[in-house]
Design a protein around this motif. Structure first.
Motif, PDB file in Angstrom:
ATOM      1  N   PHE A  46      -8.992  88.587 100.035  1.00 47.33           N
ATOM      2  CA  PHE A  46      -8.345  87.880  98.925  1.00 47.33           C
ATOM      3  C   PHE A  46      -6.882  87.671  99.243  1.00 47.33           C
ATOM      4  O   PHE A  46      -6.307  88.326 100.112  1.00 47.33           O
ATOM      5  CB  PHE A  46      -8.544  88.592  97.587  1.00 47.33           C
ATOM      6  CG  PHE A  46      -7.852  89.925  97.425  1.00 47.33           C
ATOM      7  CD1 PHE A  46      -6.601  90.009  96.823  1.00 47.33           C
ATOM      8  CD2 PHE A  46      -8.459  91.101  97.822  1.00 47.33           C
ATOM      9  CE1 PHE A  46      -5.969  91.232  96.631  1.00 47.33           C
ATOM     10  CE2 PHE A  46      -7.855  92.325  97.641  1.00 47.33           C
ATOM     11  CZ  PHE A  46      -6.606  92.398  97.040  1.00 47.33           C
ATOM     12  N   LEU A  47      -6.319  86.725  98.537  1.00 45.74           N
ATOM     13  CA  LEU A  47      -4.918  86.369  98.691  1.00 45.74           C
ATOM     14  C   LEU A  47      -4.203  86.710  97.390  1.00 45.74           C
ATOM     15  O   LEU A  47      -4.686  86.380  96.306  1.00 45.74           O
ATOM     16  CB  LEU A  47      -4.824  84.870  98.948  1.00 45.74           C
ATOM     17  CG  LEU A  47      -3.601  84.311  99.653  1.00 45.74           C
ATOM     18  CD1 LEU A  47      -3.420  84.947 101.023  1.00 45.74           C
ATOM     19  CD2 LEU A  47      -3.735  82.810  99.779  1.00 45.74           C
ATOM     20  N   TYR A  48      -3.091  87.430  97.499  1.00 40.11           N
ATOM     21  CA  TYR A  48      -2.219  87.629  96.348  1.00 40.11           C
ATOM     22  C   TYR A  48      -0.972  86.805  96.630  1.00 40.11           C
ATOM     23  O   TYR A  48      -0.357  86.932  97.684  1.00 40.11           O
ATOM     24  CB  TYR A  48      -1.831  89.101  96.166  1.00 40.11           C
ATOM     25  CG  TYR A  48      -0.719  89.240  95.147  1.00 40.11           C
ATOM     26  CD1 TYR A  48      -0.973  89.065  93.798  1.00 40.11           C
ATOM     27  CD2 TYR A  48       0.591  89.487  95.539  1.00 40.11           C
ATOM     28  CE1 TYR A  48       0.056  89.151  92.860  1.00 40.11           C
ATOM     29  CE2 TYR A  48       1.617  89.572  94.611  1.00 40.11           C
ATOM     30  CZ  TYR A  48       1.334  89.409  93.279  1.00 40.11           C
ATOM     31  OH  TYR A  48       2.343  89.476  92.350  1.00 40.11           O
ATOM     32  N   ARG A  72      -6.534  85.331  94.504  1.00 39.75           N
ATOM     33  CA  ARG A  72      -7.580  84.345  94.770  1.00 39.75           C
ATOM     34  C   ARG A  72      -8.529  84.902  95.831  1.00 39.75           C
ATOM     35  O   ARG A  72      -8.109  85.163  96.967  1.00 39.75           O
ATOM     36  CB  ARG A  72      -6.946  83.052  95.273  1.00 39.75           C
ATOM     37  CG  ARG A  72      -7.942  81.933  95.505  1.00 39.75           C
ATOM     38  CD  ARG A  72      -7.249  80.639  95.838  1.00 39.75           C
ATOM     39  NE  ARG A  72      -6.427  80.733  97.020  1.00 39.75           N
ATOM     40  CZ  ARG A  72      -6.625  80.008  98.128  1.00 39.75           C
ATOM     41  NH1 ARG A  72      -7.560  79.113  98.184  1.00 39.75           N
ATOM     42  NH2 ARG A  72      -5.825  80.153  99.153  1.00 39.75           N
ATOM     43  N   PRO A  73      -9.807  85.117  95.485  1.00 38.18           N
ATOM     44  CA  PRO A  73     -10.787  85.565  96.480  1.00 38.18           C
ATOM     45  C   PRO A  73     -10.950  84.512  97.576  1.00 38.18           C
ATOM     46  O   PRO A  73     -10.873  83.309  97.313  1.00 38.18           O
ATOM     47  CB  PRO A  73     -12.081  85.699  95.676  1.00 38.18           C
ATOM     48  CG  PRO A  73     -11.666  85.770  94.254  1.00 38.18           C
ATOM     49  CD  PRO A  73     -10.407  84.979  94.151  1.00 38.18           C
ATOM     50  N   LEU A  74     -11.188  84.976  98.808  1.00 39.07           N
ATOM     51  CA  LEU A  74     -11.385  84.085  99.944  1.00 39.07           C
ATOM     52  C   LEU A  74     -12.650  84.471 100.698  1.00 39.07           C
ATOM     53  O   LEU A  74     -12.962  85.661 100.813  1.00 39.07           O
ATOM     54  CB  LEU A  74     -10.211  84.189 100.928  1.00 39.07           C
ATOM     55  CG  LEU A  74      -8.810  83.877 100.445  1.00 39.07           C
ATOM     56  CD1 LEU A  74      -7.815  84.163 101.562  1.00 39.07           C
ATOM     57  CD2 LEU A  74      -8.707  82.430 100.018  1.00 39.07           C
ATOM     58  N   ASN A  77     -14.068  82.709 106.313  1.00 34.06           N
ATOM     59  CA  ASN A  77     -13.569  81.474 106.931  1.00 34.06           C
ATOM     60  C   ASN A  77     -12.261  81.017 106.301  1.00 34.06           C
ATOM     61  O   ASN A  77     -11.345  80.573 107.002  1.00 34.06           O
ATOM     62  CB  ASN A  77     -14.610  80.360 106.846  1.00 34.06           C
ATOM     63  CG  ASN A  77     -15.734  80.546 107.846  1.00 34.06           C
ATOM     64  OD1 ASN A  77     -15.580  81.253 108.845  1.00 34.06           O
ATOM     65  ND2 ASN A  77     -16.860  79.931 107.578  1.00 34.06           N
ATOM     66  N   GLU A  78     -12.144  81.119 104.979  1.00 32.32           N
ATOM     67  CA  GLU A  78     -10.892  80.760 104.303  1.00 32.32           C
ATOM     68  C   GLU A  78      -9.760  81.689 104.724  1.00 32.32           C
ATOM     69  O   GLU A  78      -8.621  81.253 104.906  1.00 32.32           O
ATOM     70  CB  GLU A  78     -11.077  80.781 102.790  1.00 32.32           C
ATOM     71  CG  GLU A  78     -11.955  79.683 102.264  1.00 32.32           C
ATOM     72  CD  GLU A  78     -12.318  79.841 100.805  1.00 32.32           C
ATOM     73  OE1 GLU A  78     -12.503  78.809 100.134  1.00 32.32           O
ATOM     74  OE2 GLU A  78     -12.433  80.993 100.317  1.00 32.32           O
ATOM     75  N   ALA A  79     -10.062  82.989 104.868  1.00 29.67           N
ATOM     76  CA  ALA A  79      -9.053  83.953 105.315  1.00 29.67           C
ATOM     77  C   ALA A  79      -8.589  83.620 106.733  1.00 29.67           C
ATOM     78  O   ALA A  79      -7.395  83.670 107.033  1.00 29.67           O
ATOM     79  CB  ALA A  79      -9.615  85.367 105.248  1.00 29.67           C
ATOM     80  N   ARG A  80      -9.531  83.253 107.593  1.00 28.22           N
ATOM     81  CA  ARG A  80      -9.175  82.872 108.962  1.00 28.22           C
ATOM     82  C   ARG A  80      -8.307  81.616 108.975  1.00 28.22           C
ATOM     83  O   ARG A  80      -7.311  81.535 109.706  1.00 28.22           O
ATOM     84  CB  ARG A  80     -10.434  82.638 109.794  1.00 28.22           C
ATOM     85  CG  ARG A  80     -11.161  83.914 110.178  1.00 28.22           C
ATOM     86  CD  ARG A  80     -12.464  83.593 110.918  1.00 28.22           C
ATOM     87  NE  ARG A  80     -13.175  84.780 111.303  1.00 28.22           N
ATOM     88  CZ  ARG A  80     -12.988  85.437 112.454  1.00 28.22           C
ATOM     89  NH1 ARG A  80     -12.115  84.988 113.335  1.00 28.22           N
ATOM     90  NH2 ARG A  80     -13.678  86.520 112.731  1.00 28.22           N
TER      91      ARG A  80
END
Length: 101
Positions: A46-48, A72-74, A77-80
């Protein structure tokens, strides 16, 4: 910060911070943006983030916007993708392991 999203708890105090990004704006600039990538014990990412009134973290007021923050949960692939855009190659490899040359 703690937030429940889709029945799952996201907690910046218990998750591992993997990387952080801050744009070149000062905190008083309406474009200020700061984000941190986290991984939960379950392996979820996730992204804070927090930012000024001219960012995606802005909160709407009656007659304008103010600074805000969100989790926001990721997907992995989104985290990468986020990491490709915001951290060095060495940091990326530390987080996700070796990649093809």
């Amino acid at each position: 910060m703690k937030k429940i999203i889709n029945g799952k708890l996201y907690n910046t105090e218990t998750a591992k911070k993997l990387a952080e990004f801050c744009n070149d704006c000062t905190w008083s600039d309406f474009r200020y943006l700061e984000e941190s990538l986290y991984r939960k014990r379950t392996g979820e990412y996730f992204l804070y983030g927090s930012g000024g009134p001219l960012t995606g973290y802005a909160k709407k007021l009656e007659n304008g916007y103010r600074s805000g923050s969100a989790i926001r949960p990721l997907t992995e692939n989104e985290a990468r993708e986020w990491a490709e855009d915001h951290v060095s190659a060495d940091e990326y490899i530390t987080i996700f392991g070796d990649v093809e040359e």
